[in-house]
Enzyme design. Structure first.
Site, PDB file in Angstrom:
ATOM      1  N   LYS A 125       0.861  -1.187   0.000  1.00  8.63           N
ATOM      2  CA  LYS A 125       0.000   0.000   0.000  1.00  8.63           C
ATOM      3  C   LYS A 125       0.891   1.229   0.000  1.00  8.63           C
ATOM      4  CE  LYS A 125      -4.397   1.242   0.201  1.00  8.63           C
ATOM      5  NZ  LYS A 125      -5.590   0.572  -0.342  1.00  8.63           N
ATOM      6  N   ASP A 165      -7.047   4.508  -4.505  1.00 10.37           N
ATOM      7  CA  ASP A 165      -7.717   4.373  -3.207  1.00 10.37           C
ATOM      8  C   ASP A 165      -8.317   5.756  -2.933  1.00 10.37           C
ATOM      9  OD1 ASP A 165      -7.951   2.465  -0.722  1.00 10.37           O
ATOM     10  OD2 ASP A 165      -7.352   4.358   0.170  1.00 10.37           O
TER      11      ASP A 165
END
Ligand code: NDP
Length: 444
Positions: A125, A165
């Site tokens: 991430k 995201d």
């Protein structure tokens, strides 16, 4: 002290200022205790110690120049958590709340989520504390170019494949991809969520929201229920929320409330999707403006109280820890029968306990929102093949994957004596595949 508790204490000592990461790790380690008992070989091989420590963490300066000619400096992150079953894979988040703890919690969850999809992708991430809100397209472009000028050396189609995201949608992926291609002089599938004319997959935009609803549909079936005629509340009004709402409507449910970080609106006639798409996707406006076109709707300042709106099914699709214990109790008292987490970790541990204690059907994010990364992995496959599937082909694969994730999680919960508990089931099913791969690959 149990092995899991001891490990947790060591983790707290080593990461004292990372509450979100510790929250995510605690939940996973707690639910893996039965695995620790059944598989002592994983303890001997240090699998649990290794899986909670990222393989690599990169933090970098992102300097850029705003429209007034002033220099701005943000902080960039990429946490490459686990490559046991494939290249690191996970989104980039641009939001002022981003810090190492948030990125580590998201990267950690991503390991298990990606494993659950059944596809060969590891966990990672990244992101930045940059806030795209209120910035011009040119400012966003300059920021993305600066961000990629450092990130490019750490990623690659077979190494690490970021996606979107919060705060990173098609526009940002475009600028990031353009800069990557310019630097490395290669057109490759290094990012997912690309535009469909330049390597993107049909169905990626819809994937997380649609996948969430497919997953909740499976949960509902276990009690002979469906979306038809149900009142649904969805928090957020971004990518996940919008396409969850679209699929709920297709399945006969009525979405009555949505939100952004300023407030929420309630439309008893059912949220008008064309309006919300136009406000959010085209004009980048606030939820408040919904009222100008739909006089019957009501708007409330502040987003937390959206959970006071009575519903049969709740789909939290905004951000972490948005449902606390009190909100969960209110939802139960109002007759909520199912909660599907579109966002990552939107329910606090206390809220999850309330749902499980009251036998609310509960789909944890790492299972319920895995549709996005699943279609990202399908985008990678299509890039490798230099071929594109149709929307229906992708959607059918997505649905099969979500049904399979539900089945695997449900079965793992049963196998380990936690019947119906999809939190434990998803953690165990996701973990086992990664643990077996780590075991086979030796101490690395
Ligand atoms: P978007 O940026 O498209 O939308 C986010 C939405 O949540 C916006 O309505 C935003 O409101 C709201 N929001 C964000 N932060 C906060 C906050 N701190 N408090 C209240 N509201 C907030 O993001 P996505 O829809 O892509 O992501 C939503 C969630 O889903 C995240 O948790 C993400 O990690 C998760 N997720 C996303 C996937 C994807 O494919 N996009 C895949 C799997 C999970 P505002 O505009 O006012 O900021």
């Amino acid at each position: 002290m149990s092995y899991a508790n001891d490990l947790m204490q060591r983790l707290i000592k080593r990461n004292p200022h990372q509450p979100e990461f510790l929250q995510a790790a605690q939940e996973v380690l707690d639910s893996l205790e039965p695995v620790m008992e059944r598989h002592p070989e994983f303890i001997d091989a240090g699998i649990f110690e290794r899986i909670v420590e990222p393989e690599r963490q990169i933090i970098f300066r992102v300097p850029w120049v705003d429209d007034r000619g002033e220099v701005q400096v943000n902080r960039g992150f990429r946490v490459e958590f686990s490559s046991a079953i494939g290249p690191y894979k996970g989104g980039l988040r641009f939001h002022p709340s981003v810090n190492l703890s948030v990125i580590k919690f998201l990267g950690f969850e991503q390991i298990f989520k990606n494993s659950l999809t059944g596809l060969p992708i590891g966990g990672g991430k990244g992101g930045s504390d940059f806030d795209p809100k209120g910035k011009s397209d040119e400012e966003v472009m300059r920021f993305c170019q600066s961000f990629m000028t450092e990130l490019y050396r750490h990623i690659g189609a077979d190494t690490d494949v970021p996606a979107g995201d919060i705060g990173v949608g098609g526009r940002e992926i475009g600028y990031l991809f353009g800069q990557y291609k310019r630097i490395v002089n290669r057109f490759e599938g290094v990012l997912t969520g690309k535009g469909v004319t330049w390597g993107g997959s049909l169905g990626r935009t819809e994937a997380t929201g649609f996948g969430l609803v497919y997953f909740v549909e499976e949960m509902l079936k276990t009690r002979g229920e469906s979306f038809a005629g149900k009142r649904v509340v969805i928090s957020g009004s971004g990518n996940v929320a919008i396409y969850a709402a679209q699929k709920v409507k297709q399945l006969g449910g009525q979405v009555v409330a949505m939100s952004d970080s300023n407030g929420y609106f309630v439309d008893e006639e059912g949220v008008n999707l064309d309006t919300i798409k136009s406000l959010k996707e085209v004009h980048r406006k606030r939820c408040k403006e919904y009222l100008a076109l739909h006089k019957q709707a009501l708007y409330y300042e502040g987003c937390d109280d959206i959970w006071n709106v009575p519903c049969d099914i709740a789909l939290p699709c905004a951000t972490q820890n948005e449902i606390d214990e009190q909100a969960a109790k209110t939802m139960v008292a109002n007759g909520c029968i199912a909660v599907g987490e579109g966002a990552n970790m939107p329910s606090t541990p206390q809220a999850v306990k309330v749902f499980l204690d009251h036998e609310v059907l509960f789909g944890p994010g790492k299972a319920a929102n895995a549709g996005g990364v699943a279609v990202s992995a399908l985008e990678m496959s299509q890039n490798s093949m230099r071929y594109s599937w149709t929307f229906d082909e992708v959607d059918t694969k997505l649905k099969d994957i979500m049904v399979d994730i539900h089945k695997k999680s449900y079965q793992a919960a049963n196998d380990y004596g936690y019947s119906g508990n999809l939190v434990v089931g998803a953690n165990i099913a996701g973990f086992l595949k990664v643990a077996e791969a780590m075991y086979s690959q030796g101490i690395v």
